[in-house]
Design a protein around this motif. Structure first.
Motif, mmCIF file in Angstrom:
data_model
loop_
_atom_site.group_PDB
_atom_site.id
_atom_site.type_symbol
_atom_site.label_atom_id
_atom_site.label_comp_id
_atom_site.label_asym_id
_atom_site.label_seq_id
_atom_site.Cartn_x
_atom_site.Cartn_y
_atom_site.Cartn_z
ATOM 1 N N HIS A 151 0.836 -1.205 0.000
ATOM 2 C CA HIS A 151 0.000 0.000 0.000
ATOM 3 C C HIS A 151 0.871 1.254 0.000
ATOM 4 O O HIS A 151 0.577 2.227 -0.699
ATOM 5 C CB HIS A 151 -0.909 -0.020 1.236
ATOM 6 C CG HIS A 151 -2.105 0.852 1.122
ATOM 7 N ND1 HIS A 151 -3.139 0.609 0.250
ATOM 8 C CD2 HIS A 151 -2.433 2.004 1.771
ATOM 9 C CE1 HIS A 151 -4.058 1.544 0.374
ATOM 10 N NE2 HIS A 151 -3.650 2.413 1.284
ATOM 11 N N PHE A 180 -4.193 6.282 7.490
ATOM 12 C CA PHE A 180 -5.101 5.263 7.982
ATOM 13 C C PHE A 180 -5.803 5.852 9.216
ATOM 14 O O PHE A 180 -5.414 6.902 9.715
ATOM 15 C CB PHE A 180 -4.348 3.993 8.376
ATOM 16 C CG PHE A 180 -3.618 3.337 7.237
ATOM 17 C CD1 PHE A 180 -4.254 2.404 6.428
ATOM 18 C CD2 PHE A 180 -2.287 3.640 6.969
ATOM 19 C CE1 PHE A 180 -3.578 1.791 5.375
ATOM 20 C CE2 PHE A 180 -1.604 3.033 5.922
ATOM 21 C CZ PHE A 180 -2.254 2.108 5.126
ATOM 22 N N ARG A 181 -6.779 5.164 9.694
ATOM 23 C CA ARG A 181 -7.497 5.666 10.871
ATOM 24 C C ARG A 181 -6.589 5.727 12.106
ATOM 25 O O ARG A 181 -6.734 6.598 12.960
ATOM 26 C CB ARG A 181 -8.702 4.767 11.156
ATOM 27 C CG ARG A 181 -9.623 5.275 12.269
ATOM 28 C CD ARG A 181 -10.898 4.454 12.342
ATOM 29 N NE ARG A 181 -11.746 4.907 13.432
ATOM 30 C CZ ARG A 181 -11.684 4.428 14.666
ATOM 31 N NH1 ARG A 181 -10.803 3.481 14.956
ATOM 32 N NH2 ARG A 181 -12.485 4.878 15.608
ATOM 33 N N PRO A 215 -15.937 6.382 10.574
ATOM 34 C CA PRO A 215 -15.194 5.118 10.560
ATOM 35 C C PRO A 215 -15.922 4.000 9.825
ATOM 36 O O PRO A 215 -17.080 3.707 10.091
ATOM 37 C CB PRO A 215 -15.070 4.790 12.051
ATOM 38 C CG PRO A 215 -16.277 5.412 12.661
ATOM 39 C CD PRO A 215 -16.535 6.669 11.874
ATOM 40 N N LYS A 216 -15.236 3.408 8.861
ATOM 41 C CA LYS A 216 -15.717 2.215 8.191
ATOM 42 C C LYS A 216 -14.557 1.579 7.454
ATOM 43 O O LYS A 216 -13.489 2.205 7.306
ATOM 44 C CB LYS A 216 -16.866 2.524 7.233
ATOM 45 C CG LYS A 216 -16.634 3.651 6.242
ATOM 46 C CD LYS A 216 -17.949 3.962 5.525
ATOM 47 C CE LYS A 216 -17.845 5.212 4.686
ATOM 48 N NZ LYS A 216 -19.126 5.621 4.105
ATOM 49 N N ASP A 217 -14.751 0.368 7.000
ATOM 50 C CA ASP A 217 -13.701 -0.345 6.288
ATOM 51 C C ASP A 217 -13.328 0.399 5.010
ATOM 52 O O ASP A 217 -14.200 0.971 4.337
ATOM 53 C CB ASP A 217 -14.187 -1.751 5.937
ATOM 54 C CG ASP A 217 -13.064 -2.644 5.459
ATOM 55 O OD1 ASP A 217 -12.652 -2.495 4.284
ATOM 56 O OD2 ASP A 217 -12.600 -3.480 6.246
ATOM 57 N N GLU A 218 -12.034 0.386 4.675
ATOM 58 C CA GLU A 218 -11.554 1.094 3.485
ATOM 59 C C GLU A 218 -12.292 0.651 2.227
ATOM 60 O O GLU A 218 -12.563 1.444 1.330
ATOM 61 C CB GLU A 218 -10.053 0.862 3.313
ATOM 62 C CG GLU A 218 -9.451 1.611 2.138
ATOM 63 C CD GLU A 218 -7.973 1.354 1.974
ATOM 64 O OE1 GLU A 218 -7.406 1.788 0.960
ATOM 65 O OE2 GLU A 218 -7.390 0.699 2.868
ATOM 66 N N ARG A 219 -12.661 -0.628 2.159
ATOM 67 C CA ARG A 219 -13.363 -1.154 0.998
ATOM 68 C C ARG A 219 -14.764 -0.572 0.848
ATOM 69 O O ARG A 219 -15.367 -0.653 -0.218
ATOM 70 C CB ARG A 219 -13.440 -2.683 1.090
ATOM 71 C CG ARG A 219 -12.097 -3.392 0.966
ATOM 72 C CD ARG A 219 -12.215 -4.847 1.308
ATOM 73 N NE ARG A 219 -12.550 -5.027 2.725
ATOM 74 C CZ ARG A 219 -12.644 -6.205 3.334
ATOM 75 N NH1 ARG A 219 -12.436 -7.317 2.629
ATOM 76 N NH2 ARG A 219 -12.943 -6.293 4.614
ATOM 77 N N ASP A 220 -15.273 0.000 1.931
ATOM 78 C CA ASP A 220 -16.624 0.568 1.906
ATOM 79 C C ASP A 220 -16.633 2.065 1.615
ATOM 80 O O ASP A 220 -17.701 2.677 1.558
ATOM 81 C CB ASP A 220 -17.327 0.304 3.244
ATOM 82 C CG ASP A 220 -17.575 -1.176 3.474
ATOM 83 O OD1 ASP A 220 -17.812 -1.880 2.479
ATOM 84 O OD2 ASP A 220 -17.514 -1.626 4.636
ATOM 85 N N TYR A 221 -15.456 2.651 1.431
ATOM 86 C CA TYR A 221 -15.392 4.077 1.094
ATOM 87 C C TYR A 221 -15.683 4.257 -0.389
ATOM 88 O O TYR A 221 -14.913 3.834 -1.243
ATOM 89 C CB TYR A 221 -14.024 4.659 1.457
ATOM 90 C CG TYR A 221 -14.009 5.271 2.833
ATOM 91 C CD1 TYR A 221 -14.264 6.627 3.010
ATOM 92 C CD2 TYR A 221 -13.796 4.486 3.953
ATOM 93 C CE1 TYR A 221 -14.284 7.190 4.267
ATOM 94 C CE2 TYR A 221 -13.814 5.035 5.225
ATOM 95 C CZ TYR A 221 -14.067 6.387 5.375
ATOM 96 O OH TYR A 221 -14.094 6.941 6.626
ATOM 97 N N ARG A 225 -17.170 1.731 -5.688
ATOM 98 C CA ARG A 225 -16.255 1.343 -4.614
ATOM 99 C C ARG A 225 -14.861 1.027 -5.165
ATOM 100 O O ARG A 225 -14.692 0.837 -6.372
ATOM 101 C CB ARG A 225 -16.817 0.140 -3.840
ATOM 102 C CG ARG A 225 -18.124 0.476 -3.123
ATOM 103 C CD ARG A 225 -18.740 -0.737 -2.452
ATOM 104 N NE ARG A 225 -20.030 -0.405 -1.877
ATOM 105 C CZ ARG A 225 -20.195 0.085 -0.652
ATOM 106 N NH1 ARG A 225 -19.151 0.279 0.136
ATOM 107 N NH2 ARG A 225 -21.405 0.360 -0.198
ATOM 108 N N ASP A 259 -13.059 -1.502 -5.462
ATOM 109 C CA ASP A 259 -12.835 -2.715 -6.251
ATOM 110 C C ASP A 259 -13.371 -2.601 -7.675
ATOM 111 O O ASP A 259 -13.232 -3.527 -8.469
ATOM 112 C CB ASP A 259 -13.451 -3.932 -5.555
ATOM 113 C CG ASP A 259 -14.949 -3.798 -5.329
ATOM 114 O OD1 ASP A 259 -15.512 -2.725 -5.631
ATOM 115 O OD2 ASP A 259 -15.558 -4.769 -4.830
#
Length: 240
Positions: free
Chosen positions: A26, A95-96, A130-136, A188, A190
């Motif tokens: 990353h 990152f968070r 706050p949420k998972d990076e994949r959900d941004y 998203r 992906d």
């Protein structure tokens, strides 16, 4: 936490033992140098970059009532053309719970501060939402980039904001927002369109998502302060 002493982490590639492999990939993708950069780190140490970043981080944390996270200073990839063209030879990733700055010795303290402002603003936003990076979604990301670069503008002025903030006219951005961005706000990471819309591609204008985000946040700041926007939902900011 604050600034971690990474000055000697590039002796014998010590940093590889301290950073997980998935995180390493990353970091490389965001502009970190891939090979031994002991000389670069030595020059950064001679500039007393660690102490400067620590001082400015304390100021920002107090002003934004932000989280105390570790900050890692690593060398930037001097061969990365995009890094040089779009980001002035510096980059970072937030990152968070941690923050990375990628620097080269020629970068001035003012530009280092601009990078810190941008990336720590991301950290504060990630804590507020706050949420998972994949959900941004694309919506989340362009708003986050707009917030971060306006934070730079508020403290340092137009001289230190990224060049992509000046690429396009308001009319161009309005047209492209309607044509490309709004129909894809829920995209998203992906999805291949996510990066293409955010950074531009052969089909989309260069740094499109970033530029739209800056314009959107500019309009939102006419009604709200940065502190207020940091905790607002992306939808509310975008459609203000």
């Amino acid at each position: 936490m604050g600034v971690i002493n990474t000055k000697h982490w590039f002796v014998d590639d010590m940093w590889r033992k301290k950073i997980k492999e998935d995180v390493q990939r990353h970091l490389f993708a965001h502009g970190m140098a891939r090979h031994n950069q002991h000389d670069t780190m030595k020059q950064l140490a001679e500039k007393n970059v660690w102490a400067f970043v620590a001082k400015k981080f304390t100021e920002l944390q107090k002003e934004w009532d932000g989280p105390d996270v570790p900050i890692f200073i690593f060398p930037a990839d001097a061969t990365n053309r995009s890094l040089q063209r779009e980001f002035g030879g510096k980059s970072g990733v937030a990152f968070r719970d941690q923050l990375f700055l990628f620097l080269l010795p020629h970068v001035s303290n003012e530009h280092i501060y601009a990078l810190l402002i941008h990336e720590y603003n991301h950290v504060c936003r990630l804590h507020a939402d706050p949420k998972d990076e994949r959900d941004y979604t694309l919506l989340d990301r362009i708003v986050m980039e707009g917030l971060a670069e306006h934070a730079v503008y508020e403290r340092l002025g137009s001289e230190y904001v990224a060049t992509w903030t000046t690429y396009y006219t308001e009319e161009q951005l309005k047209q492209w927002m309607k044509k490309w961005i709004i129909p894809n706000l829920s995209t998203r990471p992906d999805d291949a369109r996510y990066r293409s819309l955010l950074y531009g591609s052969a089909f989309y204008p260069r740094m499109l998502g970033y530029a739209v985000g800056y314009a959107v946040v500019k309009q939102a700041l006419e009604k709200k302060t940065m502190i207020e926007l940091l905790s607002m939902k992306a939808e509310e900011i975008f459609f203000t």
